[in-house]
Design an enzyme around this catalytic site. Structure first.
Site, PDB file in Angstrom:
ATOM      1  N   ASN A 207       0.858  -1.193   0.000  1.00  0.00           N
ATOM      2  CA  ASN A 207       0.000   0.000   0.000  1.00  0.00           C
ATOM      3  C   ASN A 207       0.889   1.236   0.000  1.00  0.00           C
ATOM      4  O   ASN A 207       2.114   1.125   0.016  1.00  0.00           O
ATOM      5  CB  ASN A 207      -0.958  -0.033   1.196  1.00  0.00           C
ATOM      6  CG  ASN A 207      -0.212  -0.092   2.507  1.00  0.00           C
ATOM      7  OD1 ASN A 207       0.540   0.818   2.845  1.00  0.00           O
ATOM      8  ND2 ASN A 207      -0.372  -1.194   3.234  1.00  0.00           N
ATOM      9  N   ASP A 275      -4.351  -6.198   4.788  1.00  0.00           N
ATOM     10  CA  ASP A 275      -5.406  -7.003   5.409  1.00  0.00           C
ATOM     11  C   ASP A 275      -5.373  -8.454   4.951  1.00  0.00           C
ATOM     12  O   ASP A 275      -5.801  -9.336   5.657  1.00  0.00           O
ATOM     13  CB  ASP A 275      -6.776  -6.391   5.103  1.00  0.00           C
ATOM     14  CG  ASP A 275      -6.961  -5.094   5.874  1.00  0.00           C
ATOM     15  OD1 ASP A 275      -6.656  -5.089   7.078  1.00  0.00           O
ATOM     16  OD2 ASP A 275      -7.368  -4.084   5.272  1.00  0.00           O
ATOM     17  N   PRO A 303      -3.363 -11.555  10.401  1.00  0.00           N
ATOM     18  CA  PRO A 303      -3.750 -11.321  11.797  1.00  0.00           C
ATOM     19  C   PRO A 303      -3.922  -9.819  12.031  1.00  0.00           C
ATOM     20  O   PRO A 303      -3.201  -9.016  11.438  1.00  0.00           O
ATOM     21  CB  PRO A 303      -2.539 -11.845  12.590  1.00  0.00           C
ATOM     22  CG  PRO A 303      -1.405 -11.847  11.623  1.00  0.00           C
ATOM     23  CD  PRO A 303      -2.001 -12.086  10.268  1.00  0.00           C
ATOM     24  N   PHE A 322      -4.390   3.422  14.627  1.00  0.00           N
ATOM     25  CA  PHE A 322      -4.645   4.455  13.637  1.00  0.00           C
ATOM     26  C   PHE A 322      -5.809   3.968  12.782  1.00  0.00           C
ATOM     27  O   PHE A 322      -6.013   2.764  12.642  1.00  0.00           O
ATOM     28  CB  PHE A 322      -3.409   4.694  12.761  1.00  0.00           C
ATOM     29  CG  PHE A 322      -2.470   5.703  13.352  1.00  0.00           C
ATOM     30  CD1 PHE A 322      -1.751   5.410  14.504  1.00  0.00           C
ATOM     31  CD2 PHE A 322      -2.316   6.954  12.762  1.00  0.00           C
ATOM     32  CE1 PHE A 322      -0.896   6.346  15.057  1.00  0.00           C
ATOM     33  CE2 PHE A 322      -1.459   7.897  13.313  1.00  0.00           C
ATOM     34  CZ  PHE A 322      -0.750   7.604  14.459  1.00  0.00           C
ATOM     35  N   LYS A 340     -11.718  -3.213  18.164  1.00  0.00           N
ATOM     36  CA  LYS A 340     -10.343  -3.702  18.362  1.00  0.00           C
ATOM     37  C   LYS A 340      -9.928  -3.683  19.828  1.00  0.00           C
ATOM     38  O   LYS A 340      -8.922  -4.267  20.195  1.00  0.00           O
ATOM     39  CB  LYS A 340      -9.376  -2.864  17.538  1.00  0.00           C
ATOM     40  CG  LYS A 340      -9.700  -2.902  16.051  1.00  0.00           C
ATOM     41  CD  LYS A 340      -8.470  -2.736  15.208  1.00  0.00           C
ATOM     42  CE  LYS A 340      -8.823  -2.688  13.736  1.00  0.00           C
ATOM     43  NZ  LYS A 340      -7.708  -3.103  12.884  1.00  0.00           N
TER      44      LYS A 340
HETATM   45  O1  C5P Z   1      -8.827  -2.300  10.395  1.00  0.00           O
HETATM   46  P1  C5P Z   1      -7.877  -1.226   9.963  1.00  0.00           P
HETATM   47  O2  C5P Z   1      -6.778  -1.714   9.081  1.00  0.00           O
HETATM   48  O3  C5P Z   1      -8.517  -0.008   9.404  1.00  0.00           O
HETATM   49  O4  C5P Z   1      -7.227  -0.757  11.342  1.00  0.00           O
HETATM   50  C1  C5P Z   1      -6.182   0.153  11.394  1.00  0.00           C
HETATM   51  C2  C5P Z   1      -5.396  -0.027  12.660  1.00  0.00           C
HETATM   52  O5  C5P Z   1      -5.188  -1.408  12.937  1.00  0.00           O
HETATM   53  C3  C5P Z   1      -4.002   0.553  12.535  1.00  0.00           C
HETATM   54  O6  C5P Z   1      -3.588   0.980  13.811  1.00  0.00           O
HETATM   55  C4  C5P Z   1      -3.192  -0.621  12.053  1.00  0.00           C
HETATM   56  O7  C5P Z   1      -1.825  -0.484  12.399  1.00  0.00           O
HETATM   57  C5  C5P Z   1      -3.839  -1.773  12.796  1.00  0.00           C
HETATM   58  N1  C5P Z   1      -3.823  -3.037  12.069  1.00  0.00           N
HETATM   59  C6  C5P Z   1      -3.070  -4.090  12.542  1.00  0.00           C
HETATM   60  N2  C5P Z   1      -3.089  -5.296  11.907  1.00  0.00           N
HETATM   61  C7  C5P Z   1      -3.831  -5.478  10.799  1.00  0.00           C
HETATM   62  C8  C5P Z   1      -4.608  -4.422  10.295  1.00  0.00           C
HETATM   63  C9  C5P Z   1      -4.563  -3.215  10.946  1.00  0.00           C
HETATM   64  O8  C5P Z   1      -2.395  -3.924  13.550  1.00  0.00           O
HETATM   65  N3  C5P Z   1      -3.837  -6.650  10.193  1.00  0.00           N
END
Ligand code: C5P
Length: 396
Positions: A207, A275, A303, A322, A340
């Site tokens: 990304n 993701d 994860p 974030f 979360k």
């Molecule tokens: O679900 P989303 O990706 O929008 O969530 C963002 C937050 O979750 C960020 O703090 C990101 O670092 C964390 N995150 C994570 N592991 C993932 C996806 C997101 O720690 N697989």
């Protein structure tokens, strides 16, 4: 650093030749250096030169009656404000990891109750060897602080990781350790950058995260005195100095690295973790088919590192996520906070028009149990400074 006492252990690697410069610079900063030279260290630098520069006796032998009468090895191990091992060989790391105490240096390291910082130095193959990597994980779990190693050309002519960091980097790490600030004595984990999820040996899913916000945060926390563990994916922005850097590629590697640095007082998840990952990345480059058939890629969910750490048995006191959103920023971010299980969410709008992803500025809303606080548009370094101050306040 002025007036601090450092017990400097010099082990037998070629980087021991940098020890005189290190001692000179530490003493210039007002540090009192008590040197301990291993038998193999003495093959690279002489006790006389080390003693002259440190203006101190050099300790070399565990079974020296005079030394034991003057200052026993137990006292030696406890008398310093910091035990610094520079250079540390793979051999000494192995002894430390397994509690082997068969000379003065390793006995001190087993007996000490003082913070230990080591600057490893060895051939790239030795560094990469699974045994050294296992020892590294043990030492980190024991709370031993690593400074480096760096990548670069080695004395043996090979190239890679294992080269001792420069003397200035050791000085920075030492200065950082002694720095007093609202976060001194605190250990804070920051994740940063994107992750790369391989499809085959040459392709990956990624990304646009540059790592700028995570890096700025790690710097701001470091500047308030925190000991920062910085777990970064392949970012565009160079990682900060004066923090412990853990480089990873994939989400799974990031999770492993994050778990290995716990416990921490706070954890900030600024990384843009992919993701999904491709199931079983191909070992060979996937070829374009003459028939026009498209590759049949299967995906698995990665994860959720933030969510896992928010429910972890070693959950840090403060867990911050974030939320990069492209619509209904506050609403989505608030739902994320609850889902979360983190304490704060720093939300921002990353629609391309905002220029936030990869840009210098950020417009964030900080959401916690008390509600949403919208901050005006400002440079990412300023967002980082304010967040670091807010974190210091929350941990005090
Ligand atoms: O679900 P989303 O990706 O929008 O969530 C963002 C937050 O979750 C960020 O703090 C990101 O670092 C964390 N995150 C994570 N592991 C993932 C996806 C997101 O720690 N697989």
């Amino acid at each position: 650093m002025n007036e601090k006492n450092i017990l400097l252990i010099i082990a037998g690697g070629i980087a021991a030749v940098k020890a005189p410069d290190l001692i000179r610079k530490l003493t210039q900063e007002g540090v009192r250096v008590t040197p301990v030279l291993t038998k193999s260290g003495a093959q690279f630098v002489t006790p006389l030169s080390i003693s002259a520069l440190a203006r101190s006796k050099v300790y070399t032998d565990l079974f020296d009656l005079t030394d034991e009468a003057e200052m026993g090895h137990i006292e030696l191990s406890r008398s310093a404000d910091l035990v610094l091992v520079a250079p540390s060989t793979g051999h000494l790391m192995a002894k430390m990891a397994h509690g082997i105490a068969d000379d003065l240096a390793s006995t001190i390291l087993l007996a000490t109750d003082t913070h230990v910082m080591i600057a490893p130095s060895m051939n790239v193959r030795m560094w990469d060897h699974p045994a050294t990597q296992r020892n590294l994980a043990i030492l980190k779990a024991d709370g031993v602080q690593m400074v480096g190693p760096n990548e670069g050309e080695m004395a043996c002519g090979e190239f890679g990781a294992g080269r001792m960091v420069e003397v200035t980097e050791i000085l920075q790490a030492v200065a950082q350790y002694f720095k007093t600030g609202p976060l001194s004595g605190r250990h804070i984990l920051v994740t940063s950058g994107p992750t790369h999820e391989p499809i085959d040996p040459v392709r990956y899913i990624a990304n646009r995260s540059s790592g700028a916000q995570g890096t700025a945060l790690a710097e701001a926390l470091r500047d308030l005195g925190a000991r920062v563990s910085f777990v970064t994916g392949p970012a565009d922005v160079a990682p900060p100095t004066g923090v412990q850097v853990h480089r990873v590629q994939t989400a799974n590697e990031m999770l492993t690295a994050v778990q290995a640095v716990l416990p921490a007082d706070a954890a900030i998840f600024a990384a843009a973790v992919a993701d999904w990952r491709v199931d079983e990345p191909q070992k060979q480059k996937i070829k374009k088919q003459a028939s026009g058939a498209l590759p049949d890629l299967k995906f698995s969910e990665n994860p959720d590192i933030l969510a896992l750490i928010a429910q972890h048995e070693k959950r840090p006191e403060l867990v911050i996520g974030f939320a990069a959103e492209t619509s209904n920023v506050v609403e989505n971010a608030t739902a994320k906070l609850l889902r979360k299980g983190c304490d704060w969410i720093v939300a921002n709008d990353v629609t391309p028009a905002t220029g936030i992803m990869g840009g210098l500025n950020n417009t964030v809303t900080v959401i916690d149990a008390n509600g949403a606080e919208a901050w005006s548009d400002m440079p990412k370094v300023e967002v980082a400074r304010r967040l670091a101050k807010r974190i210091a306040g929350a941990l005090s």
